[in-house]
Design an enzyme around this catalytic site. Sequence first.
Site, mmCIF file in Angstrom:
data_model
loop_
_atom_site.group_PDB
_atom_site.id
_atom_site.type_symbol
_atom_site.label_atom_id
_atom_site.label_comp_id
_atom_site.label_asym_id
_atom_site.label_seq_id
_atom_site.Cartn_x
_atom_site.Cartn_y
_atom_site.Cartn_z
ATOM 1 N N LEU A 30 6.598 -0.733 5.740
ATOM 2 C CA LEU A 30 6.616 -1.989 6.477
ATOM 3 C C LEU A 30 6.771 -3.196 5.569
ATOM 4 O O LEU A 30 7.344 -4.207 5.975
ATOM 5 C CB LEU A 30 5.328 -2.138 7.301
ATOM 6 C CG LEU A 30 5.077 -1.077 8.375
ATOM 7 C CD1 LEU A 30 3.732 -1.321 9.047
ATOM 8 C CD2 LEU A 30 6.195 -1.057 9.399
ATOM 9 N N GLY A 31 6.250 -3.119 4.385
ATOM 10 C CA GLY A 31 6.324 -4.233 3.454
ATOM 11 C C GLY A 31 5.859 -3.807 2.078
ATOM 12 O O GLY A 31 5.307 -2.721 1.884
ATOM 13 N N GLU A 32 6.088 -4.691 1.136
ATOM 14 C CA GLU A 32 5.711 -4.394 -0.249
ATOM 15 C C GLU A 32 5.243 -5.676 -0.915
ATOM 16 O O GLU A 32 5.917 -6.709 -0.855
ATOM 17 C CB GLU A 32 6.901 -3.798 -1.000
ATOM 18 C CG GLU A 32 6.569 -3.345 -2.408
ATOM 19 C CD GLU A 32 7.730 -2.626 -3.072
ATOM 20 O OE1 GLU A 32 7.580 -2.214 -4.238
ATOM 21 O OE2 GLU A 32 8.782 -2.481 -2.415
ATOM 22 N N PHE A 47 0.744 -5.910 -5.326
ATOM 23 C CA PHE A 47 -0.274 -4.931 -5.682
ATOM 24 C C PHE A 47 -0.120 -3.603 -4.937
ATOM 25 O O PHE A 47 -0.670 -2.603 -5.389
ATOM 26 C CB PHE A 47 -1.677 -5.477 -5.409
ATOM 27 C CG PHE A 47 -1.989 -6.740 -6.133
ATOM 28 C CD1 PHE A 47 -2.848 -7.678 -5.575
ATOM 29 C CD2 PHE A 47 -1.430 -7.012 -7.372
ATOM 30 C CE1 PHE A 47 -3.139 -8.848 -6.248
ATOM 31 C CE2 PHE A 47 -1.717 -8.171 -8.045
ATOM 32 C CZ PHE A 47 -2.575 -9.109 -7.485
ATOM 33 N N LYS A 99 1.993 -1.225 -1.440
ATOM 34 C CA LYS A 99 3.000 -1.051 -0.397
ATOM 35 C C LYS A 99 2.284 -0.794 0.926
ATOM 36 O O LYS A 99 1.268 -0.106 0.960
ATOM 37 C CB LYS A 99 3.930 0.119 -0.719
ATOM 38 C CG LYS A 99 4.747 -0.064 -1.985
ATOM 39 C CD LYS A 99 5.629 1.151 -2.235
ATOM 40 C CE LYS A 99 6.443 0.978 -3.513
ATOM 41 N NZ LYS A 99 7.302 2.171 -3.780
ATOM 42 N N VAL A 100 2.832 -1.337 1.978
ATOM 43 C CA VAL A 100 2.259 -1.170 3.313
ATOM 44 C C VAL A 100 3.187 -0.272 4.122
ATOM 45 O O VAL A 100 4.386 -0.536 4.226
ATOM 46 C CB VAL A 100 2.068 -2.524 4.021
ATOM 47 C CG1 VAL A 100 1.460 -2.323 5.404
ATOM 48 C CG2 VAL A 100 1.187 -3.437 3.181
ATOM 49 N N LYS A 141 -2.196 0.481 3.692
ATOM 50 C CA LYS A 141 -1.845 -0.108 2.396
ATOM 51 C C LYS A 141 -2.078 0.943 1.317
ATOM 52 O O LYS A 141 -3.204 1.413 1.121
ATOM 53 C CB LYS A 141 -2.681 -1.353 2.121
ATOM 54 C CG LYS A 141 -2.380 -2.010 0.785
ATOM 55 C CD LYS A 141 -3.244 -3.229 0.552
ATOM 56 C CE LYS A 141 -2.804 -4.369 1.436
ATOM 57 N NZ LYS A 141 -3.505 -5.632 1.080
ATOM 58 N N ASP A 149 -5.193 -17.871 -0.372
ATOM 59 C CA ASP A 149 -3.795 -17.426 -0.395
ATOM 60 C C ASP A 149 -3.212 -17.449 1.018
ATOM 61 O O ASP A 149 -2.575 -16.492 1.453
ATOM 62 C CB ASP A 149 -3.696 -16.029 -0.997
ATOM 63 C CG ASP A 149 -2.267 -15.670 -1.364
ATOM 64 O OD1 ASP A 149 -1.448 -16.592 -1.548
ATOM 65 O OD2 ASP A 149 -1.954 -14.464 -1.446
#
Length: 691
Positions: A61-63, A66, A68-69, A84, A179
């Site tokens: 799904l994303g990166e 720290f 990767k998801v 994650k 953040d």
Amino acid sequence: MPAAAGDGLSESPSRFLAGEKPPVHLEETFLPACISNVSRETLRNFQHTKRVGSYLIGRKLGEGSFAKVREGLHVVTGEKVAIKVIDKKKAKKDTYVTKNLRREGQIQQMIRHPNITQLLDILETENSYYLVMELCPGGNLMHKIYEKKRLEEHEARKYIRQLILAVEHLHRAGVVHRDLKIENLLLDENNNIKLIDFGLSNCAGILGYSDPFSTQCGSPAYAAPELLARKKYGPKVDVWSIGVNMYAMLTGTLPFTVEPFSLRALYQKMVDKDMNPLPTHLSPAAISFLRSLLEPDPLKRPNIQQALANRWLNDNYHGKGLHTYPNRIHLEDLSQSVVLHMSEKLGYKHSDVINVILSNRACHTLAVYFLLNRKLEHYLVNMRKPDINDNVCHKNQFHQLEKYKMNKNSYEERRSKDLEKRGEPQQRPIQRKLDKCSPSHRQNACLTPQGHSNKGPVKERRSSKSERESFGGLSPFHEVRITKTGCMTSCSLEYLEMQSPDPRTPKIMRRQDSHSQETVNVNMGSRIRETHLNVVRSFESVNREDQIESLSPNHQYRVIGSPVSFSPRHSSERTLSPIFQFDNTSPSKSHFNQASFTYDDKSSPSSPESMSPTSPHSPSCNNNISGNLGSPNCVRSRGRFPMMGIGQMLRKRNQVVSPKGEKPLETRMPPLHQMSPGYASFNSSDMNGFC
């Protein structure tokens, strides 16, 4: 974690704290099958590369920097999650990554808010760490901004308000995110904000706001000026980041940009308030609120509570004050249906389930509870959860839904209203599958034929609305009930038909008027319904769930009767009971409503001769119905009929024509001279004057 979606207990919650398990019936089910069961197709169709614990690891799904998801599937509940995945080798080489990983797990276990993602489970293998979180199917907010170029002001107001509510909850718990950026804002299935990624968050509860932080964190474009200047800072750095996110939503760009990129030049632009131009379509209130959030001086910048009280932010939200969410679920908010299902069906210890949920400790037990509870919530929403004011527990929404479906959304009520509008008799025959009953059941079942007049058949006329209302004063589709004695009660027994249809295939049959039906005397109807009722009694209740096996195809049962007048009884008194004529069975002295039945059995030698006297081609019908239909000899046929279920008392619209030359059933039955002492008798002479 969301609030409880259902409640299956009525005992005091304090008993659960003591570890006492509630009494559970063996046959009780706590969740619907569509929630508690997972189909094999769901597991088979999920594209995955490997399985870790109870999770199937799917597409990426994303990166981030720290980890990767990836998308995951929980095999116990069939629900999708976000996982994650963190490489152990990279984490061990960088102590900063290890520290952030530990911090993220600790903070997410401390926090519980609808606009913050819920950490469900933590797993560790030889090569990786796995953080299991709730999945946000709406995707990233940045993708939505890219598609629309920019968001409308009312849409941005909704997202900013939800973001401020989440940050206010964090600050009250002593947590500063540090953040906040568009990439860390996800959307759930209801298009609401979900805040993720607490890797750079810090817990100020230990140090206190009086001792601000001094480390440089976050993305430079979203960082406050005091962060870039490496000065001491406080929770107001999150307020600045909210202002940058608001600017990005309204314009599609960032407020402060420099070319080429330089931290010193970026900091100078922030201090000088050299903001990129704002669109002219924005309202003055939105521009004023945005400039207050992007105030470079922390002392002049509003805190999170002051920002939440802004007039522009609360526009169209009048009356919706600040709602505080506890970081721990209270005992009375637990979904007891899910807890009981986990302890009784899935084998979890009841006290362990309670302790894990109340402490919000990320583990597999919490994941099962959260996913089952969310699945139950979606089920109730899709089924249009009703608003019922009854004695059922207000949290027991599943049982409320079942009761609502039976009482409010019954098909019979809608069908009866449609028929009344069209002016047609309210008759609705349905064929239902019968069960092979035991001999004791067949001996206790009785189909009672009534006597009829020897007058020739007359032209049938449809009963008027007043006549239909006089039949007991109730709808013919009144709900059939089971009394305390086990007998079925109903006021809809005008036409009965029982046939063995195809397995589990109910069929709707169109009504055909028969010329053999007699006219009900309206003037004498009030007196007749005081002394006579054409009903059928079943002496033992039948469990419809036990009716699985169908009868042999060569069995066919039919009962036909004319419309009768029902005396207005209480629903508890409308018990199906047989009525016979004992003293005189001559149809010339007593006038009964016409009723007959046929029993077709290929295994019996006399079955081919059975026929319905009410058939238009029947000899008895052509001879003015001279057969003795009121004879009690028909009691012998009770042993051949199975128990009648609620769905088997059906109204007749088609009269099946029997073959010519057949004799009526009562002519080939021996007379029955002795009746059961339990039957009540009456003298037919009491009927004189009515016919």
